[in-house]
Motif scaffolding. Structure first.
Motif, PDB file in Angstrom:
ATOM      1  N   GLN A  22       0.830  -1.203   0.000  1.00  0.00           N
ATOM      2  CA  GLN A  22       0.000   0.000   0.000  1.00  0.00           C
ATOM      3  C   GLN A  22       0.867   1.255   0.000  1.00  0.00           C
ATOM      4  O   GLN A  22       0.564   2.224  -0.697  1.00  0.00           O
ATOM      5  N   GLU A  24       3.859   1.600  -1.255  1.00  0.00           N
ATOM      6  CA  GLU A  24       4.466   1.737  -2.586  1.00  0.00           C
ATOM      7  C   GLU A  24       3.475   2.338  -3.570  1.00  0.00           C
ATOM      8  O   GLU A  24       3.835   3.188  -4.383  1.00  0.00           O
ATOM      9  N   ILE A  25       2.227   1.940  -3.475  1.00  0.00           N
ATOM     10  CA  ILE A  25       1.186   2.495  -4.351  1.00  0.00           C
ATOM     11  C   ILE A  25       1.017   3.987  -4.072  1.00  0.00           C
ATOM     12  O   ILE A  25       0.918   4.797  -4.995  1.00  0.00           O
ATOM     13  N   ALA A  26       1.021   4.370  -2.794  1.00  0.00           N
ATOM     14  CA  ALA A  26       0.863   5.783  -2.434  1.00  0.00           C
ATOM     15  C   ALA A  26       2.039   6.605  -2.948  1.00  0.00           C
ATOM     16  O   ALA A  26       1.850   7.703  -3.481  1.00  0.00           O
ATOM     17  N   ASN A  28       4.001   5.934  -5.501  1.00  0.00           N
ATOM     18  CA  ASN A  28       3.912   6.025  -6.955  1.00  0.00           C
ATOM     19  C   ASN A  28       2.870   7.063  -7.372  1.00  0.00           C
ATOM     20  O   ASN A  28       3.070   7.785  -8.344  1.00  0.00           O
ATOM     21  N   SER A  29       1.776   7.147  -6.636  1.00  0.00           N
ATOM     22  CA  SER A  29       0.741   8.129  -6.942  1.00  0.00           C
ATOM     23  C   SER A  29       1.255   9.552  -6.729  1.00  0.00           C
ATOM     24  O   SER A  29       0.997  10.438  -7.541  1.00  0.00           O
ATOM     25  N   ILE A  30       1.986   9.755  -5.642  1.00  0.00           N
ATOM     26  CA  ILE A  30       2.532  11.081  -5.358  1.00  0.00           C
ATOM     27  C   ILE A  30       3.526  11.488  -6.437  1.00  0.00           C
ATOM     28  O   ILE A  30       3.491  12.625  -6.937  1.00  0.00           O
ATOM     29  N   TYR A  32       3.625  10.456  -9.507  1.00  0.00           N
ATOM     30  CA  TYR A  32       2.869  10.676 -10.743  1.00  0.00           C
ATOM     31  C   TYR A  32       2.220  12.062 -10.735  1.00  0.00           C
ATOM     32  O   TYR A  32       2.292  12.804 -11.717  1.00  0.00           O
ATOM     33  N   ILE A  33       1.604  12.441  -9.614  1.00  0.00           N
ATOM     34  CA  ILE A  33       0.927  13.735  -9.518  1.00  0.00           C
ATOM     35  C   ILE A  33       1.935  14.877  -9.609  1.00  0.00           C
ATOM     36  O   ILE A  33       1.708  15.865 -10.316  1.00  0.00           O
TER      37      ILE A  33
END
Length: 50
Positions: A22, A24-26, A28-30, A32-33
């Motif tokens: 979880q 790592e997903i967060a 990656n999202s940060i 990306y944004i």
């Protein structure tokens, strides 16, 4: 040489199912944004709108 290649490979999660954590997903999202914001600001400054 083989050890260097093994060390360079991405480390996997300890779980066997291969799903990312979880956190790592967060992250990656940060990333990306932030990347999207940088690209938008670059385009706006290139067009002289910023």
């Amino acid at each position: 040489m083989a050890r260097l290649l093994a060390d360079a490979s991405p480390r996997r999660d300890k779980r066997c199912d291969g799903r990312p954590k979880q956190r790592e997903i967060a992250m990656n999202s940060i990333i990306y944004i932030v990347g999207l914001i940088v690209v938008v600001l670059f385009v706006l400054s290139f067009l002289g709108l910023r």
